[in-house]
Design an enzyme around this catalytic site. Structure first.
Site, PDB file in Angstrom:
ATOM      1  N   CYS A 258       0.795  -1.227   0.000  1.00 54.41           N
ATOM      2  CA  CYS A 258       0.000   0.000   0.000  1.00 54.41           C
ATOM      3  C   CYS A 258       0.838   1.292   0.000  1.00 54.41           C
ATOM      4  CB  CYS A 258      -0.986  -0.036   1.156  1.00 54.41           C
ATOM      5  SG  CYS A 258      -2.416   1.025   0.903  1.00 54.41           S
TER       6      CYS A 258
ATOM      7  N   ARG B 173     -12.474   6.425  -0.809  1.00 56.34           N
ATOM      8  CA  ARG B 173     -11.529   5.404  -0.344  1.00 56.34           C
ATOM      9  C   ARG B 173     -11.983   4.054  -0.865  1.00 56.34           C
ATOM     10  NH1 ARG B 173      -7.726   7.188   2.795  1.00 56.34           N
ATOM     11  NH2 ARG B 173      -6.942   5.102   3.206  1.00 56.34           N
TER      12      ARG B 173
ATOM     13  N   HIS C  74      -3.341  -5.623   2.376  1.00 56.17           N
ATOM     14  CA  HIS C  74      -3.028  -5.793   3.795  1.00 56.17           C
ATOM     15  C   HIS C  74      -3.687  -7.099   4.225  1.00 56.17           C
ATOM     16  CE1 HIS C  74      -1.788  -1.584   4.396  1.00 56.17           C
ATOM     17  NE2 HIS C  74      -2.798  -1.223   3.664  1.00 56.17           N
TER      18      HIS C  74
HETATM   19  N1  GLN Z   1      -2.175   6.970   2.191  1.00 53.83           N
HETATM   20  C1  GLN Z   1      -2.311   6.080   1.120  1.00 53.83           C
HETATM   21  C2  GLN Z   1      -3.691   6.028   0.495  1.00 53.83           C
HETATM   22  O1  GLN Z   1      -4.692   6.240   1.180  1.00 53.83           O
HETATM   23  C3  GLN Z   1      -1.871   4.721   1.602  1.00 53.83           C
HETATM   24  C4  GLN Z   1      -2.897   4.020   2.471  1.00 53.83           C
HETATM   25  C5  GLN Z   1      -2.396   2.764   3.072  1.00 53.83           C
HETATM   26  O2  GLN Z   1      -1.194   2.504   3.116  1.00 53.83           O
HETATM   27  N2  GLN Z   1      -3.294   1.950   3.593  1.00 53.83           N
HETATM   28  O3  GLN Z   1      -3.786   5.788  -0.680  1.00 53.83           O
END
Ligand code: GLN
Length: 240
Positions: free
Chosen positions: A95, A129, A192
């Site tokens: 990520c 998101r 993840h």
């Molecule tokens: N900040 C980044 C995003 O939201 C990475 C998020 C994350 O590592 N879970 O895209």
């Protein structure tokens, strides 16, 4: 005593390490032991001197603010990471650090977090998101299960292949069905979960590459992965 060591470098565990990413370190340590090797873990945080004799590199996800925190330091060790990747060192970047192994991440407010351009990808914060359980398919690893949570939408350049194809979930950008990226033995992914406990074949791939590079050959132990298999089956059935 004939102790065969494999040294894992974990990048930025203080700032880049969320949604269970720590589990990836635990899986690699334990499976290395089962395969007959002695794992050595080195944690690398901003300002540390870059260690030598690294066999495997791991990096996790983080908030945009965590990415801001480590950016300058990451750029300062870019040449070390390029050298390791080019010489075949296995790496798993999740990520936030996956994004930063690319060209850049453009955050929601427009500011650019520059990456080390090891992967030919670029990432732009999107309007929503992308959150939930994810399943991808890879010709090399079969079904891969995990959990994603990112605003960044990642687009692959012409010089790079995806890590997998989305079966369920959003993946790189929610549009083109690609997930993650692969360069030599470097895997970048949004998964993840943590990814390695539920996908032990990926853990063993990283271990095999590290061991062969260091010792010339790898004879795996047969590991009883019944519990991992059960966890995979539950994860595969979970709704998005
Ligand atoms: N900040 C980044 C995003 O939201 C990475 C998020 C994350 O590592 N879970 O895209």
């Amino acid at each position: 005593m004939n102790e065969k060591r494999i040294t894992i470098l974990q990048l930025y565990p203080k700032d880049m390490n969320i949604y269970g990413d720590w589990g990836n370190v635990l899986v690699l340590k334990r499976r290395l032991e089962w395969h007959g090797y002695t794992p050595v873990l080195i944690e690398y945080n901003p300002g540390d001197s870059f260690p030598s004799d690294i066999d495997l590199v791991l990096g996790g996800g983080g908030q945009d603010s965590g990415q801001d925190t480590v950016q300058k330091d990451l750029l300062s060790i870019s040449a070390n990471l390029h050298d390791l990747a080019d010489s075949g060192t296995p790496m798993l970047m999740i990520c936030g650090l996956y994004q930063m192994f690319g060209k850049f991440f453009k955050a929601q407010d427009g500011h650019i977090i520059e990456g080390i351009s090891l992967l030919d990808i670029e990432t732009h914060a999107g309007p929503e998101r992308l959150i939930g359980n994810i399943v991808t398919a890879s010709s090399e690893f079969g079904d891969i299960v995990g959990y994603e949570n990112h605003s960044g939408q990642t687009f692959l350049g012409t010089n790079i292949k995806p890590f997998g194809r989305v079966v369920k979930g959003a993946g790189n950008n929610g549009q083109d069905d690609t997930e993650g990226a692969r360069y030599k033995n470097v895997i970048g992914t949004y998964l993840h979960g943590s990814i390695l406990p539920k996908n032990p074949n990926i853990a063993d791939f990283l271990i095999e590459k590290a061991v062969i590079k260091k010792y010339g050959e790898f004879t795996p132990t047969v590991i009883d992965d019944r519990f991992a298999e059960l966890a995979r089956n539950v994860a595969l059935k979970r709704p998005r």
